[in-house]
Design a protein around this motif. Structure first.
Motif, short mmCIF file in Angstrom:
data_model
loop_
_atom_site.label_atom_id
_atom_site.label_comp_id
_atom_site.label_asym_id
_atom_site.label_seq_id
_atom_site.Cartn_x
_atom_site.Cartn_y
_atom_site.Cartn_z
N ILE A 82 2.27 -4.14 16.86
CA ILE A 82 3.53 -3.52 16.40
C ILE A 82 3.48 -3.26 14.90
N PHE A 83 2.96 -4.22 14.14
CA PHE A 83 2.85 -4.05 12.69
C PHE A 83 1.85 -2.94 12.34
N ASP A 84 0.76 -2.85 13.11
CA ASP A 84 -0.20 -1.76 12.90
C ASP A 84 0.50 -0.40 13.05
N PHE A 85 1.29 -0.28 14.10
CA PHE A 85 2.01 0.96 14.37
C PHE A 85 2.94 1.29 13.20
N ILE A 114 2.44 9.90 2.70
CA ILE A 114 1.58 11.04 2.39
C ILE A 114 2.35 12.35 2.56
N LEU A 115 3.15 12.41 3.60
CA LEU A 115 3.97 13.60 3.85
C LEU A 115 4.90 13.89 2.69
N CYS A 172 0.84 -1.20 0.00
CA CYS A 172 0.00 0.00 0.00
C CYS A 172 0.87 1.26 0.00
N VAL A 173 1.89 1.26 0.84
CA VAL A 173 2.80 2.42 0.92
C VAL A 173 3.50 2.63 -0.42
N LEU A 199 2.57 4.48 10.52
CA LEU A 199 3.66 5.45 10.41
C LEU A 199 4.13 5.56 8.96
N LEU A 200 4.32 4.43 8.30
CA LEU A 200 4.81 4.44 6.92
C LEU A 200 3.80 5.09 5.97
#
Length: 255
Positions: free
Chosen positions: A95-98, A108-109, A49-50, A102-103
């Protein structure tokens, strides 16, 4: 809401993928796929997705993000179907959700050249909102005498199942604390009296579910499909105001 009885279930706007997840879990469990394997697949879906966001393939990004969201429920369903719970899997899931959250926001940034302040507000907002949802949901399950698989604050070192590595469990427990403790502790400080509430009404839990990760990802998918990526960071930067509103509603109306 698989951890609640039929009588206690409420309309959970963040759990819309549960029917598909249950269907997949039954079929995958028959193929001897275990929960942790699915957890790693949903991490892969999040990373894809990222990549799609970075390459401006927003529809594909939304599809893989929704796949990640569904698989996020599949692993837990498999653990319940096979009666093979996993403390390691529970921590890996969070942990993977976090990491994925973040990614996604970093991607998007970079494509929108947004303000770093707005980025930080959005990221901390998403995690804070999820902690609000989890806080009240865990209290609800405890009040209904359900098995306590999660705790309000995860200070106590968990004892792994006999088929799991205690060392790896300890490492993941420390990692979980490093990532989530500040958000969970903040919600605890803001509404410690909620611990004495005997039962949250269903309307409150449904309102609360608008802060769940599943609903957040649905919003991101919608904005991606509409090509409104520039709105994602500002939206979540200010959506925490709604989280504070939910806490206020609890204090005023749910006792």
């Amino acid at each position: 809401m698989p951890k609640l009885s039929i009588d206690d279930k409420f309309i959970d706007f963040s759990d819309y993928g549960r029917p598909i997840a249950t269907f997949l879990a039954h079929h995958l469990s028959n193929l001897k796929v275990n929960a942790i394997q699915v957890t790693f697949v949903f991490l892969l879906a999040g990373i894809i997705c990222v990549y799609c966001i970075q390459t401006n393939h927003y529809i594909l990004a939304a599809i893989f993000l929704m796949l990640k969201n569904i698989l996020d429920a599949v692993d837990g369903e498999i653990a319940r179907i096979t009666k093979h719970p996993s403390i390691i899997g529970r921590y890996l899931d969070s942990i993977f959700d976090f990491i994925i959250n973040l990614l996604i926001l970093i991607s998007i940034l970079t494509i929108e050249s947004s303000s770093k302040v707005i980025f930080l507000m959005a990221f901390f907002g998403i995690e804070f909102q999820c902690s609000i949802y989890n806080y009240y949901y865990v209290i609800l399950r405890r009040s209904l005498n359900n098995h306590e698989t999660s705790r309000i604050l995860e200070f106590r070192k968990p004892v792994s199942y006999h088929y799991e590595s205690q060392r790896l469990t300890n490492i993941l427990h420390i990692a979980f604390l490093c990532l989530y403790l500040v958000f969970d502790a903040l919600v605890y400080v803001l509404d410690k009296p909620a611990l004495s509430v005997k039962k949250f009404p269903k309307w409150f839990m449904s309102l609360l579910s608008l802060l769940g990760l599943g609903f957040q990802l649905l919003i991101i998918c919608g904005l991606l499909c509409l090509g409104l990526t520039k709105m994602i960071l500002p939206f979540f930067a200010w959506y925490s105001i709604f989280g504070l509103f939910v806490i206020l509603i609890r204090k005023l109306l749910v006792r």
